[in-house]
Design a protein around this motif. Structure first.
Motif, mmCIF file in Angstrom:
data_model
loop_
_atom_site.group_PDB
_atom_site.id
_atom_site.type_symbol
_atom_site.label_atom_id
_atom_site.label_comp_id
_atom_site.label_asym_id
_atom_site.label_seq_id
_atom_site.Cartn_x
_atom_site.Cartn_y
_atom_site.Cartn_z
ATOM 1 N N ARG A 88 31.777 -94.243 20.178
ATOM 2 C CA ARG A 88 31.424 -95.643 19.950
ATOM 3 C C ARG A 88 29.979 -95.803 19.501
ATOM 4 O O ARG A 88 29.682 -96.622 18.626
ATOM 5 C CB ARG A 88 31.665 -96.444 21.243
ATOM 6 N N TYR A 89 29.080 -95.027 20.077
ATOM 7 C CA TYR A 89 27.660 -95.171 19.741
ATOM 8 C C TYR A 89 27.424 -94.930 18.249
ATOM 9 O O TYR A 89 26.676 -95.672 17.595
ATOM 10 C CB TYR A 89 26.828 -94.180 20.570
ATOM 11 N N VAL A 90 28.077 -93.902 17.685
ATOM 12 C CA VAL A 90 27.924 -93.609 16.258
ATOM 13 C C VAL A 90 28.530 -94.724 15.410
ATOM 14 O O VAL A 90 27.981 -95.099 14.364
ATOM 15 C CB VAL A 90 28.551 -92.247 15.914
ATOM 16 N N CYS A 91 29.664 -95.268 15.865
ATOM 17 C CA CYS A 91 30.278 -96.380 15.135
ATOM 18 C C CYS A 91 29.362 -97.610 15.137
ATOM 19 O O CYS A 91 29.255 -98.321 14.128
ATOM 20 C CB CYS A 91 31.636 -96.730 15.739
ATOM 21 N N THR A 120 23.289 -98.827 30.612
ATOM 22 C CA THR A 120 24.443 -99.719 30.708
ATOM 23 C C THR A 120 25.053 -99.886 29.317
ATOM 24 O O THR A 120 24.447 -99.512 28.304
ATOM 25 C CB THR A 120 24.025 -101.093 31.239
ATOM 26 N N ASP A 121 26.241 -100.471 29.245
ATOM 27 C CA ASP A 121 26.879 -100.711 27.948
ATOM 28 C C ASP A 121 25.991 -101.581 27.057
ATOM 29 O O ASP A 121 25.853 -101.326 25.860
ATOM 30 C CB ASP A 121 28.243 -101.384 28.132
ATOM 31 N N ARG A 181 22.233 -101.999 22.405
ATOM 32 C CA ARG A 181 20.882 -102.304 21.903
ATOM 33 C C ARG A 181 20.238 -101.045 21.334
ATOM 34 O O ARG A 181 19.582 -101.089 20.280
ATOM 35 C CB ARG A 181 20.035 -102.880 23.028
ATOM 36 N N SER A 182 20.416 -99.916 22.012
ATOM 37 C CA SER A 182 19.858 -98.657 21.538
ATOM 38 C C SER A 182 20.392 -98.303 20.155
ATOM 39 O O SER A 182 19.633 -97.892 19.261
ATOM 40 C CB SER A 182 20.189 -97.543 22.533
ATOM 41 N N ALA A 183 21.693 -98.445 19.955
ATOM 42 C CA ALA A 183 22.289 -98.128 18.654
ATOM 43 C C ALA A 183 21.756 -99.052 17.563
ATOM 44 O O ALA A 183 21.461 -98.613 16.444
ATOM 45 C CB ALA A 183 23.814 -98.235 18.739
#
Length: 379
Positions: free
Chosen positions: A25-28, A338-339, A344-346
């Motif tokens: 999910r993070y890459v998406c 957290t999610d 936010r990081s991505a």
């Protein structure tokens, strides 16, 4: 101009529950934000990019739908790269060839190799931020280190290049004897707890010199329910190169634990839960000072390493509310976030990638971003 940016990682797309091939999910999320900024994202293995150009990569079948299927392509080098390999692979040099290839192409690498623990101490001192540091010295001689421990009463002895709490020892003076404790011992399972006399301490300190170590005064950390707490503060740069707070995550040491790392038995707390526990004991969590400390150090770090855009700082707070930097994590684990923090990081990572790509295009002959992006650290 439409930029192509890359994520260098060994994590490959796999078939998901809906039958579609795609990465985590993070890459998406990264791909979605890059697309919103008018760019395209590719995913590739650092080793493949080090060997050839073009190289195998993955990208969304439909760039507007990164949470749908991805496909394998052969792609030339992108305009900027986010090095996102596992920390143990990066430490072992898995990404070194990719960084060298990027440097030859003047391609900025976001999340580059950053200074080790001792170099971070010197950087903060040079930047006028020494007030955030516990007294810290390089372990040169056993006699001198023992005198520091005698003067402080307690110290941490830790490897310069370690991570995950591995090899970090707490040494406490108890009259004429010394208690040495370690949660994660290199080459063996279980904890170390040993009481020695001064001769035993000197022999143990001498054995630490086989690899570079630091001796750091043990700050009397804030304790809640009798267990020490420190704080992982994650910061990242945005699409204009400015540092932003991603989140503050309290880490609670195991009862009697030396370090707060989750792999060493520590626990993650929510900031709200930590603040409630502190209030119940008549204490407080200085969140604003924690954020200000992390942002100040990150700003100093990026002046020396212009492609640095992500850092996680383990910060301690003493019983008087003073904030200390315990150490810096150049590849902070997203598992602590957290999610909402991961999202936010991505978003920030994608925008910073596009910022680096545009800076490269605007300064094709300069070194303000590119020239320092892949430099190997000096411990």
């Amino acid at each position: 101009m439409a930029y192509v940016v890359g994520v260098a990682t060994t994590v490959r797309p796999r078939v998901r529950a809906d039958g579609k091939l795609r990465p985590p999910r993070y890459v998406c999320l990264l791909a979605e934000e890059v697309r919103a900024g008018g760019g395209t994202l590719i995913l590739f293995d650092p080793a493949a990019a080090a060997r050839r150009d073009p190289f195998p990569a993955w990208t969304p079948v439909d760039p507007a739908r990164p949470f749908a299927a991805w496909r394998r392509v052969v792609h030339p080098w992108p305009d900027a790269v986010y090095e996102n390999a596992y920390v143990h692979l990066a430490v072992a040099g898995y990404c070194r060839g990719m960084r060298m290839a990027a440097r030859a192409r003047r391609c900025p690498v976001f999340n580059p190799v950053l200074p080790g623990k001792w170099r971070m101490v010197k950087l903060l001192q040079a930047a006028g931020l020494a007030a955030y540091l516990p007294e810290t010295h390089r372990l040169a001689g056993a006699d001198q280190a023992a005198r520091w421990i005698d003067g402080w009463g307690a110290a941490y002895v830790k490897p310069v290049g370690g991570f995950g709490g591995m090899g970090v020892a707490k040494v406490e003076r108890r009259g004429g004897r010394y208690l040495i404790r370690m949660d994660r011992v290199p080459g063996r399972r279980g904890r170390l707890c040993r009481e020695v006399d001064r001769a035993g301490l000197l022999r143990w300190l001498a054995s630490r010199r086989r690899v570079p170590h630091l001796v750091q005064q043990a700050v009397p950390l804030l304790c809640l329910r009798g267990r020490a707490v420190d704080f992982r503060v994650v910061v990242q740069r945005d699409g204009e190169g400015r540092w932003q707070l991603v989140g503050i995550i309290p880490k609670w040491a195991a009862k009697g634990g030396v370090v707060t790392n989750l792999v060493a038995g520590g626990e993650r707390l929510s900031l709200a839960a930590c603040e409630r526990m502190a209030r119940a004991e008549g204490k407080s969590v200085p969140s604003e000072r924690l954020a200000a400390c992390a942002l100040s150090i990150a700003e100093a770090l990026s002046r020396r390493h212009p492609a640095c855009g992500l850092a996680g700082f383990d910060l301690g707070v003493d019983e008087d509310g003073r904030v200390y930097m315990i150490e810096m994590n150049p590849k902070p684990a997203r598992s602590l976030l957290t999610d909402a923090m991961r999202t936010r990081s991505a978003r920030l990572a994608a925008r910073f990638l596009l910022y680096l790509a545009s800076s490269r295009a605007e300064k094709p002959g300069g070194t303000s971003v590119v020239g320092l992006a892949s430099r190997e650290p000096v411990q």
